[in-house]
Design a protein around this motif. Structure first.
Motif, PDB file in Angstrom:
ATOM      1  N   GLU A  48      -0.320 -16.771  -4.586  1.00  0.00           N
ATOM      2  CA  GLU A  48      -0.881 -15.766  -3.679  1.00  0.00           C
ATOM      3  C   GLU A  48       0.062 -14.561  -3.658  1.00  0.00           C
ATOM      4  O   GLU A  48       1.264 -14.696  -3.914  1.00  0.00           O
ATOM      5  CB  GLU A  48      -1.000 -16.349  -2.260  1.00  0.00           C
ATOM      6  N   PRO A  49      -0.417 -13.371  -3.315  1.00  0.00           N
ATOM      7  CA  PRO A  49       0.441 -12.184  -3.294  1.00  0.00           C
ATOM      8  C   PRO A  49       1.662 -12.332  -2.388  1.00  0.00           C
ATOM      9  O   PRO A  49       2.761 -11.910  -2.762  1.00  0.00           O
ATOM     10  CB  PRO A  49      -0.479 -11.084  -2.792  1.00  0.00           C
ATOM     11  N   THR A  50       1.523 -12.913  -1.217  1.00  0.00           N
ATOM     12  CA  THR A  50       2.688 -13.054  -0.332  1.00  0.00           C
ATOM     13  C   THR A  50       3.707 -14.018  -0.913  1.00  0.00           C
ATOM     14  O   THR A  50       4.910 -13.793  -0.792  1.00  0.00           O
ATOM     15  CB  THR A  50       2.250 -13.537   1.070  1.00  0.00           C
TER      16      THR A  50
ATOM     17  N   ARG B 198       4.192 -14.547  -4.115  1.00  0.00           N
ATOM     18  CA  ARG B 198       4.854 -13.811  -5.201  1.00  0.00           C
ATOM     19  C   ARG B 198       5.910 -12.861  -4.658  1.00  0.00           C
ATOM     20  O   ARG B 198       6.993 -12.726  -5.230  1.00  0.00           O
ATOM     21  CB  ARG B 198       3.835 -13.021  -6.018  1.00  0.00           C
ATOM     22  N   PHE B 199       5.637 -12.214  -3.540  1.00  0.00           N
ATOM     23  CA  PHE B 199       6.591 -11.281  -2.939  1.00  0.00           C
ATOM     24  C   PHE B 199       7.871 -12.011  -2.542  1.00  0.00           C
ATOM     25  O   PHE B 199       8.981 -11.577  -2.864  1.00  0.00           O
ATOM     26  CB  PHE B 199       5.961 -10.589  -1.724  1.00  0.00           C
TER      27      PHE B 199
END
Length: 152
Positions: free
Chosen positions: A122-124, A126-127
């Motif tokens: 998910e993008p979060t 990955r961050f």
């Protein structure tokens, strides 16, 4: 109104109201009272993934309201209904069922679509992995530079 429903086969419920058996299922019919006076009739259609019952309720309800000389009104659509509006009523019913299924967790209202497998993070996620990797690289770089200064 109650007499007309009973003439169409509706039976009294112990909790109040009537159970009206139609060809495609059963609906509950309850009076809406204000100041002790019957001002409207509520037809409760169970939330299922088929629209045959709600379409039948539209046809039968329109005929019943015509016979009783009252208006047949859908509060979700905000307008009076006729027998020919089955598509609009069915579409609104599907949206309501989908909302109940998705948001309220009523899984028996409509089968949930099979979730498709996602690829990657998910993008979060990955961050946060990126931030952690940045600090690990920074730590290793500072240690390497420190060892170079001490050894040189």
């Amino acid at each position: 109104m109650e007499e007309l429903l009973i003439a169409r086969g509706a039976k009294a419920l112990p909790s109040g109201g009537l159970l009206w058996r139609l060809n495609h299922g059963e609906v509950e019919v309850h009076p809406l009272r204000e100041g002790g006076q019957w001002i409207a009739t509520e037809i409760r259609v169970p939330l299922v993934d088929r629209t045959e019952l709600v379409r039948e309720v539209l046809v039968e309800g329109a005929a019943l309201s015509e016979q009783a000389q009252v208006r047949f009104f859908d509060p979700q659509l905000g307008r009076e209904l006729t027998r020919r509006e089955d598509e609009a009523v069915a579409d609104q019913y599907k949206r309501t069922v989908r909302y109940a299924s998705d948001t309220l967790g009523m899984v028996d209202a409509m089968p949930l679509p099979t979730p498709q497998e996602k690829q990657g993070f998910e993008p979060t996620t990955r961050f946060f992995v990126g931030v952690i990797a940045f600090f690990v690289v920074l730590y290793l770089l500072v240690n390497w530079m420190g060892s170079q200064l001490e050894g040189g």
